[in-house]
Enzyme design. Structure first.
Site, short mmCIF file in Angstrom:
data_model
loop_
_atom_site.label_atom_id
_atom_site.label_comp_id
_atom_site.label_asym_id
_atom_site.label_seq_id
_atom_site.Cartn_x
_atom_site.Cartn_y
_atom_site.Cartn_z
N CYS A 130 -12.65 -96.65 16.03
CA CYS A 130 -13.21 -95.87 16.79
C CYS A 130 -14.01 -94.97 16.20
O CYS A 130 -15.41 -94.73 16.46
CB CYS A 130 -12.65 -95.05 17.96
SG CYS A 130 -10.99 -94.45 18.20
N HIS A 243 -15.60 -88.79 20.32
CA HIS A 243 -15.19 -88.06 19.31
C HIS A 243 -16.14 -86.81 18.33
O HIS A 243 -17.33 -88.05 18.68
CB HIS A 243 -14.43 -89.40 18.50
CG HIS A 243 -13.23 -90.35 18.50
ND1 HIS A 243 -12.37 -89.49 19.67
CD2 HIS A 243 -12.42 -91.26 18.15
CE1 HIS A 243 -11.54 -90.11 19.93
NE2 HIS A 243 -11.58 -90.97 19.00
#
Length: 347
Positions: A130, A243
């Site tokens: 990710c 994120h």
């Protein structure tokens, strides 16, 4: 895309599995049918999604005979146990785990960067980490313009990257903090509410964590830069979703902020949000549940030759996981690289 495929999701009850169900429906993926697989304890349960009822099936050998493409989102142990069986059944596997990412004969693909990998595979496509995926949405267009030499990064990773238990732990700790009650922790080695934890994954002998090591190796493979120098520090922060990464990159060619902004703005995987005079820059809240990643805070780096510093935010459950996998499958269906087995059998 008028092909109608039988689609399977392994790990359908998890956070990424649920996002896969959502995205396949919302993006009108060409499905004839959808099958949801999970552990034996979830098998037999009925779930309703988008007006349809699905019975969860146990993920086990033999279930992929009629499945054209299976998204694996259940962790490395499940991939090791079942991916081979799916491939033997003629089912394309698109895998979220890290098990096969660095295998030389397994493409590791972000479709905006290296879609050519989708044309040459042996039954399995790997999905990147990710943090790597979000970072490269900012780095790739800059590399194309200036030629990337090395980069340093500090990540600000949301708790949803760990899973539902971590999201609940942050919620419980926040509630306890507000009420002045004792705070306990189980998922992370320290309290995450009101805190930052500079550890994502376990530490290796060189002091870097597994997450930091993945970012280095995966960046090299995806970008086709085997000698790229990378140093990262991965940090878990009390954010539920999306994120963010602070990047300092050094390039081969002289850089300019104006050209960098043009490169980001023209890239299909990113949105330029860079107006510091009006305090405009990406935040995880703004880019949760967004297809593209936000890039901003572009400036000439004062410590690196031909250097640029920037900030990128992106949804770890979408571009960092489920969305990237779906985009890979969409590309293959669009290009005629993914067809129903029943159609192939009739040729």
């Amino acid at each position: 895309m008028n092909t109608s495929l039988t689609v399977g999701i392994v790990g359908a009850t998890g956070a990424v599995g649920q996002e896969l169900v959502r995205l396949l429906h919302e993006r009108n993926f060409p499905m004839a049918s959808l099958r949801l697989f999970a552990s034996a304890r979830s098998a037999g349960k009925t779930v309703e999604r988008f007006g349809k009822k699905y019975v969860i099936e146990e993920a086990k050998p033999g279930v992929f005979a009629d499945v054209d493409v299976a998204f694996f989102a259940a962790g490395g142990s499940v991939t090791k146990a079942l991916a081979g069986d799916a491939i033997k059944a003629g089912c394309l596997v698109i895998d979220k785990s890290s098990v096969h990412r660095m295998d030389a004969d397994v493409p590791l693909v972000i479709p905006e960067i290296n879609p050519q990998g989708l044309r040459n595979h042996r039954g399995i496509i790997a999905n990147p980490n990710c943090s790597t995926a979000v970072t490269l949405m900012g780095l790739w267009p800059l590399h194309q313009r200036f030629g990337l030499k090395r980069y340093f990064a500090a990540t600000y990773q949301s708790v949803s990257g760990t899973g539902a238990e971590a999201v609940q732990e942050l919620e419980n700790q926040t509630q306890a903090y507000v009420k002045g009650q004792p705070i306990t922790h189980k998922v992370y080695p320290y309290q995450i509410a009101q805190n930052c934890i500079p550890q994502v994954d376990s530490f290796g002998e060189n002091g870097y964590t597994g997450e930091e090591h993945k970012m280095m190796l995966e960046s090299r493979k995806i970008m086709g830069l085997p000698n790229l120098k990378v140093s990262t520090t991965c940090v878990r922060v009390p954010v539920v979703r999306a994120h963010s990464i602070a990047v300092n990159a050094e390039f081969e060619k002289p850089v300019s902020v104006e050209e960098a902004r043009k490169a980001i703005a023209a890239f299909e995987g990113a949105v330029l949000v860079d107006d510091t005079a009006n305090r405009k820059y990406p935040t995880p809240l703004d880019f949760a549940e967004k297809v593209k990643c936000g890039v901003g805070r572009l400036r000439v780096d004062t410590a690196l030759d031909n250097g640029l510093s920037f900030w990128v935010s992106g949804d770890n459950l979408w571009k960092g996981a489920a969305l990237n996998a779906v985009q890979n499958a969409e590309f293959m269906a669009r290009e005629g690289l993914l067809k129903p087995k029943r159609a192939l059998a009739s040729v």
